[in-house]
Scaffold this motif. Structure first.
Motif, PDB file in Angstrom:
ATOM      1  N   UNK A  52       0.716  -1.212  -0.099  1.00 43.25           N
ATOM      2  CA  UNK A  52      -0.025   0.031  -0.061  1.00 43.25           C
ATOM      3  C   UNK A  52       0.954   1.091   0.119  1.00 43.25           C
ATOM      4  N   UNK A  53       0.512   2.398  -0.608  1.00 38.25           N
ATOM      5  CA  UNK A  53       1.101   3.560  -0.621  1.00 38.25           C
ATOM      6  C   UNK A  53       0.188   4.246   0.212  1.00 38.25           C
ATOM      7  N   UNK A  54       0.134   4.348   1.446  1.00 37.82           N
ATOM      8  CA  UNK A  54      -0.646   5.055   2.201  1.00 37.82           C
ATOM      9  C   UNK A  54      -2.240   4.774   2.000  1.00 37.82           C
ATOM     10  N   UNK A  55      -2.928   5.427   2.024  1.00 45.81           N
ATOM     11  CA  UNK A  55      -4.242   5.344   1.589  1.00 45.81           C
ATOM     12  C   UNK A  55      -4.500   5.640   0.188  1.00 45.81           C
ATOM     13  N   UNK A  56      -3.539   6.309  -0.572  1.00 46.66           N
ATOM     14  CA  UNK A  56      -3.718   6.772  -1.868  1.00 46.66           C
ATOM     15  C   UNK A  56      -3.794   5.706  -2.951  1.00 46.66           C
ATOM     16  N   UNK A  57      -3.125   4.612  -2.849  1.00 48.30           N
ATOM     17  CA  UNK A  57      -3.246   3.324  -3.669  1.00 48.30           C
ATOM     18  C   UNK A  57      -2.340   2.242  -3.356  1.00 48.30           C
ATOM     19  N   UNK A  58      -1.858   1.539  -4.285  1.00 45.74           N
ATOM     20  CA  UNK A  58      -1.139   0.420  -4.282  1.00 45.74           C
ATOM     21  C   UNK A  58      -0.001   0.290  -5.215  1.00 45.74           C
ATOM     22  N   UNK A  59       0.888  -0.352  -5.091  1.00 47.45           N
ATOM     23  CA  UNK A  59       2.147  -0.776  -6.059  1.00 47.45           C
ATOM     24  C   UNK A  59       1.874  -2.274  -6.095  1.00 47.45           C
ATOM     25  N   UNK A  60       1.919  -2.684  -7.423  1.00 43.53           N
ATOM     26  CA  UNK A  60       1.493  -4.383  -7.488  1.00 43.53           C
ATOM     27  C   UNK A  60       3.021  -4.828  -8.328  1.00 43.53           C
ATOM     28  N   UNK A  63       4.172 -11.159 -12.076  1.00 45.01           N
ATOM     29  CA  UNK A  63       4.969 -11.908 -12.819  1.00 45.01           C
ATOM     30  C   UNK A  63       4.308 -12.908 -13.987  1.00 45.01           C
ATOM     31  N   UNK A  64       5.072 -13.207 -15.068  1.00 45.40           N
ATOM     32  CA  UNK A  64       4.537 -13.988 -16.207  1.00 45.40           C
ATOM     33  C   UNK A  64       5.368 -15.154 -16.239  1.00 45.40           C
ATOM     34  N   UNK A  65       4.891 -16.389 -15.805  1.00 45.81           N
ATOM     35  CA  UNK A  65       5.487 -17.398 -15.700  1.00 45.81           C
ATOM     36  C   UNK A  65       6.151 -18.183 -16.980  1.00 45.81           C
ATOM     37  N   UNK A  66       5.360 -17.751 -18.234  1.00 47.02           N
ATOM     38  CA  UNK A  66       5.643 -17.889 -19.807  1.00 47.02           C
ATOM     39  C   UNK A  66       6.895 -17.430 -20.085  1.00 47.02           C
ATOM     40  N   UNK A  67       7.225 -15.857 -19.894  1.00 43.75           N
ATOM     41  CA  UNK A  67       8.472 -15.266 -20.278  1.00 43.75           C
ATOM     42  C   UNK A  67       9.149 -14.856 -19.265  1.00 43.75           C
ATOM     43  N   UNK A  68       9.171 -15.308 -17.913  1.00 43.29           N
ATOM     44  CA  UNK A  68       9.972 -14.951 -17.050  1.00 43.29           C
ATOM     45  C   UNK A  68      10.042 -13.355 -16.510  1.00 43.29           C
ATOM     46  N   UNK A  69       9.165 -12.594 -17.024  1.00 43.24           N
ATOM     47  CA  UNK A  69       9.488 -11.207 -16.623  1.00 43.24           C
ATOM     48  C   UNK A  69       8.166 -10.848 -15.603  1.00 43.24           C
ATOM     49  N   UNK A  70       8.939  -9.814 -14.805  1.00 44.86           N
ATOM     50  CA  UNK A  70       8.174  -9.127 -13.707  1.00 44.86           C
ATOM     51  C   UNK A  70       7.703  -7.769 -14.539  1.00 44.86           C
ATOM     52  N   UNK A  71       6.456  -7.330 -13.864  1.00 44.61           N
ATOM     53  CA  UNK A  71       5.956  -6.021 -14.320  1.00 44.61           C
ATOM     54  C   UNK A  71       5.516  -5.395 -12.764  1.00 44.61           C
ATOM     55  N   UNK A  72       5.698  -4.030 -12.657  1.00 45.06           N
ATOM     56  CA  UNK A  72       5.196  -3.301 -11.713  1.00 45.06           C
ATOM     57  C   UNK A  72       4.028  -2.307 -12.091  1.00 45.06           C
ATOM     58  N   UNK A  73       3.282  -2.061 -11.407  1.00 46.20           N
ATOM     59  CA  UNK A  73       2.462  -0.871 -11.705  1.00 46.20           C
ATOM     60  C   UNK A  73       1.925  -0.319 -10.372  1.00 46.20           C
ATOM     61  N   UNK A  74       1.880   1.088 -10.353  1.00 47.78           N
ATOM     62  CA  UNK A  74       1.249   2.153  -9.151  1.00 47.78           C
ATOM     63  C   UNK A  74      -0.066   2.323  -9.496  1.00 47.78           C
ATOM     64  N   UNK A  75      -1.083   1.807  -8.735  1.00 46.80           N
ATOM     65  CA  UNK A  75      -2.449   2.167  -8.972  1.00 46.80           C
ATOM     66  C   UNK A  75      -3.106   2.894  -7.904  1.00 46.80           C
ATOM     67  N   UNK A  76      -3.788   4.122  -8.373  1.00 46.27           N
ATOM     68  CA  UNK A  76      -4.402   4.939  -7.484  1.00 46.27           C
ATOM     69  C   UNK A  76      -5.796   4.332  -7.132  1.00 46.27           C
ATOM     70  N   UNK A  77      -6.047   4.376  -5.610  1.00 46.43           N
ATOM     71  CA  UNK A  77      -7.365   4.190  -5.162  1.00 46.43           C
ATOM     72  C   UNK A  77      -8.515   5.034  -5.655  1.00 46.43           C
ATOM     73  N   UNK A  78      -8.376   6.216  -5.842  1.00 49.84           N
ATOM     74  CA  UNK A  78      -9.580   7.037  -6.402  1.00 49.84           C
ATOM     75  C   UNK A  78      -8.963   7.716  -7.447  1.00 49.84           C
ATOM     76  N   UNK A  79      -9.020   7.511  -8.747  1.00 47.72           N
ATOM     77  CA  UNK A  79      -8.434   8.095  -9.695  1.00 47.72           C
ATOM     78  C   UNK A  79      -9.303   9.373 -10.028  1.00 47.72           C
ATOM     79  N   UNK A  80      -8.559  10.332 -10.623  1.00 48.78           N
ATOM     80  CA  UNK A  80      -8.983  11.824 -10.425  1.00 48.78           C
ATOM     81  C   UNK A  80      -7.972  12.737 -11.038  1.00 48.78           C
ATOM     82  N   UNK A  81      -7.851  13.712 -10.573  1.00 49.43           N
ATOM     83  CA  UNK A  81      -6.966  14.882 -11.039  1.00 49.43           C
ATOM     84  C   UNK A  81      -5.564  14.198 -10.893  1.00 49.43           C
ATOM     85  N   UNK A  82      -5.040  14.667 -12.074  1.00 54.16           N
ATOM     86  CA  UNK A  82      -3.498  14.220 -12.203  1.00 54.16           C
ATOM     87  C   UNK A  82      -2.615  14.373 -11.013  1.00 54.16           C
TER      88      UNK A  82
END
Length: 150
Positions: A52-60, A63-82
């Motif tokens: 968790x990134x405080x109450x603002x969102x989460x970073x995830x 993993x893709x087992x077929x290609x061995x790659x990891x991916x990260x994404x930071x996603x806001x809890x409440x999308x809105x103003x940039x």
């Protein structure tokens, strides 16, 4: 001691690289309703960790087992103003890293690296709240999480 100094130096370098990547990668994220890690990274990517990134969102971490790659994404809890957001991933064994940062309405990312069989360090930020996870998803080392408000 040397490992700790290198980890601190690496974290500082990653923060600078993520901050500097805005001009190069700034246009990769966009607003979307009901954003999921799989929606950002791809349907073959399964969530293996998150922080968790405080109450603002989460970073995830995904993993893709077929290609061995990891991916990260930071996603806001409440999308809105940039807001300033970032996401990054680093594989210390191979010195591979990827990241994204900029002013986004719902998510930052995706950022991909090959990570099969390696520990990864990853994290993200929203506004002034930053989270980093070191030594993640490896049996030999204990994971270390840090959240800070700047």
């Amino acid at each position: 001691m040397r490992t700790t100094a290198r980890t601190i130096a690496t974290a500082g370098t990653l923060a600078a690289l993520v901050a500097g990547s805005t001009a190069v990668l700034g246009a990769t994220a966009s607003a979307a309703p009901n954003v999921t890690p799989q929606g950002v990274c791809g349907s073959a990517y399964k969530t293996v960790n998150s922080a968790p990134i405080g109450s603002l969102g989460t970073v995830y971490l995904t993993y893709n087992s077929s290609n061995g790659k990891n991916c990260v994404a930071t996603i806001r809890t409440n999308p809105g103003t940039a807001k300033e957001m970032s996401t990054y991933i680093y594989v210390p064994d191979t010195d591979a890293w990827a990241g994204d940062s900029g002013s986004y309405t719902s998510y930052a990312g995706p950022a991909y690296v090959y990570g099969k069989g390696h520990c990864v360090s990853w994290g993200g930020s929203i506004s002034n709240v930053y989270v980093s996870v070191e030594n993640s998803n490896c049996a030999a080392l204990k994971e270390r999480r840090v959240t800070e408000v700047r």
